[in-house]
Enzyme design. Structure first.
Site, PDB file in Angstrom:
ATOM      1  N   GLN A 242       0.860  -1.185   0.000  1.00 50.83           N
ATOM      2  CA  GLN A 242       0.000   0.000   0.000  1.00 50.83           C
ATOM      3  C   GLN A 242       0.895   1.235   0.000  1.00 50.83           C
ATOM      4  OE1 GLN A 242      -3.859  -0.813   0.345  1.00 50.83           O
ATOM      5  NE2 GLN A 242      -2.555  -2.275  -0.741  1.00 50.83           N
TER       6      GLN A 242
ATOM      7  N   ARG B 120      -4.215   3.586   4.815  1.00 55.96           N
ATOM      8  CA  ARG B 120      -3.536   4.324   3.756  1.00 55.96           C
ATOM      9  C   ARG B 120      -4.008   3.839   2.386  1.00 55.96           C
ATOM     10  NH1 ARG B 120       0.994   4.760   5.676  1.00 55.96           N
ATOM     11  NH2 ARG B 120       2.033   5.744   3.899  1.00 55.96           N
TER      12      ARG B 120
ATOM     13  N   ALA C   9     -11.500   2.434   5.014  1.00 58.09           N
ATOM     14  CA  ALA C   9     -10.602   1.587   4.232  1.00 58.09           C
ATOM     15  C   ALA C   9      -9.788   2.406   3.231  1.00 58.09           C
ATOM     16  CB  ALA C   9     -11.396   0.499   3.520  1.00 58.09           C
ATOM     17  N   HIS C  10      -8.910   1.717   2.505  1.00 59.90           N
ATOM     18  CA  HIS C  10      -7.974   2.405   1.611  1.00 59.90           C
ATOM     19  C   HIS C  10      -8.696   3.117   0.466  1.00 59.90           C
ATOM     20  CE1 HIS C  10      -7.244  -1.617  -0.786  1.00 59.90           C
ATOM     21  NE2 HIS C  10      -8.519  -1.255  -0.765  1.00 59.90           N
ATOM     22  N   ASN C  11      -8.153   4.285   0.132  1.00 57.35           N
ATOM     23  CA  ASN C  11      -8.609   5.097  -0.997  1.00 57.35           C
ATOM     24  C   ASN C  11     -10.009   5.699  -0.820  1.00 57.35           C
ATOM     25  OD1 ASN C  11      -6.733   2.769  -2.464  1.00 57.35           O
ATOM     26  ND2 ASN C  11      -6.351   4.863  -3.160  1.00 57.35           N
TER      27      ASN C  11
END
Length: 348
Positions: free
Chosen positions: A197, A217, A238-240
């Site tokens: 990530q 991240r 969560a990511h993004n």
């Protein structure tokens, strides 16, 4: 102890003062329990019965409630917001850290101004940049290249991973983890292969991150939290994910990867929002809702089922499993009705 006269409070709030301008206020309280040195508020007329017997030193009220107030009053447009302002001015919460403890570790390449207060056992890694007047509580870890804006208050045992960026005047509560890896894996014939990530987390000014909340991240790009966003305790981002300015998310809500949430949204507790969703500005989602498709129109959305008696729930659970069967029977009946209505009339 901080205290203000009612005249001073009225001037700060732009309020109309009715009563003793010299009365001192040093704390806030409820209408039922407040005493002579405390100020309370009435924002909903259904609680007016408590106003009639209050012993508060003053009450924040709307103009239409002033005639019912037996004590000093400050008339404002929004009593609850005014109450929040005064509560901030009188806040007695201690600092997250005072001075600098002896057993801290600051990498020589980190930029940490003298005004930063640091508690025991804090580690600040290489290349970190800390703004003026930041408080970092005991046991925190500030990762390599992380940036913390001026005026932030970070309570004990918070972890900021590498390159995470906090804007100015943010408040981060204990146990929060910002910048851990997102849940990114590829599956090779049943075996999980980790995807590094490589993005980070960018958080705007004036945000609050609740205790034990986690913000992952980004996988390739960044996870982005806008200005003045408030996240309650035990929220998972969560990511993004992207969250627009002034949005509020209550406790135990989960937002899956790459979802975009607009500005001025309010999301209740224990919601689950599927990945890759788009939620437009101004949406309200009630608690325990599951969002499995994008929301493109402003409004209030719900999917949680309120509790009922166990007997009623068991009956409805059986009926729920019969929905498809009932639907098929209903379609058959509709088709029969359609055939009958379209059949030519019989000669008598």
């Amino acid at each position: 102890m901080t205290a203000f006269t009612l005249a001073e409070l009225a001037e700060r709030l732009g309020a109309q003062l009715h009563g003793d301008a010299t009365a001192l206020i040093s704390a806030v309280g409820t209408l039922e329990e407040a005493t002579s040195g405390q100020i309370s508020f009435l924002s909903n007329s259904k609680y007016r019965k408590f106003l009639q017997t209050t012993t508060a030193g003053a009450v924040l009220i709307k103009d239409e409630d002033r005639e019912f107030c037996p004590v000093n009053a400050l008339v404002v447009k929004d009593p609850y917001v005014a109450f929040a302002r005064i509560a901030q001015w009188l806040d007695s919460t201690p600092a997250a850290a005072q001075g600098r403890a002896a057993n801290i570790q600051i990498d020589p390449s980190a930029l940490v101004p003298d005004s930063v207060q640091i508690g025991a056992n804090v580690v600040i890694a290489a290349g970190a940049v800390i703004g003026e007047n930041v408080q970092i509580g005991a046991g925190c870890f500030i990762g390599e290249g992380a940036v913390i804006g001026a005026g932030c208050k970070i309570w004990p045992n918070v972890t900021l991973y590498h390159r995470v960026q906090l804007g100015k005047n943010c408040l981060v509560h204990s146990g929060a983890v910002i910048g851990a890896d997102g849940f990114g894996f590829a599956n090779e014939r049943g075996r999980w292969v980790k995807i590094p990530q490589t993005g980070t987390v960018l958080i705007g000014d004036d945000c609050e991150i609740g205790a034990n909340t986690t913000i992952d991240r980004g996988a390739l790009e960044n996870t982005v939290i806008g200005q003045n966003v408030i996240l309650d305790n035990q929220v998972q981002i969560a990511h993004n994910v992207q969250i627009g300015d002034h949005t509020a998310i209550a406790g135990c809500t989960v937002v899956a990867g790459s979802t975009k949430i607009g500005r001025y949204c309010i999301i209740g507790g224990a919601c689950a929002i599927n990945g890759h969703m788009d939620i437009c500005d101004g949406v309200q989602i009630t608690g325990m809702s599951m969002i499995i498709k994008s929301i493109t129109e402003k409004g209030i959305y719900s999917s949680g089922t309120p509790a009922s008696s166990n007997l009623e729930w068991r009956k409805n659970s059986v009926r729920f499993r019969q929905l498809d069967q009932m639907y098929q029977k209903l379609r058959e009946l509709e088709q029969q009705v359609q055939r009958l209505s379209s059949a030519p009339p019989q000669d008598e």
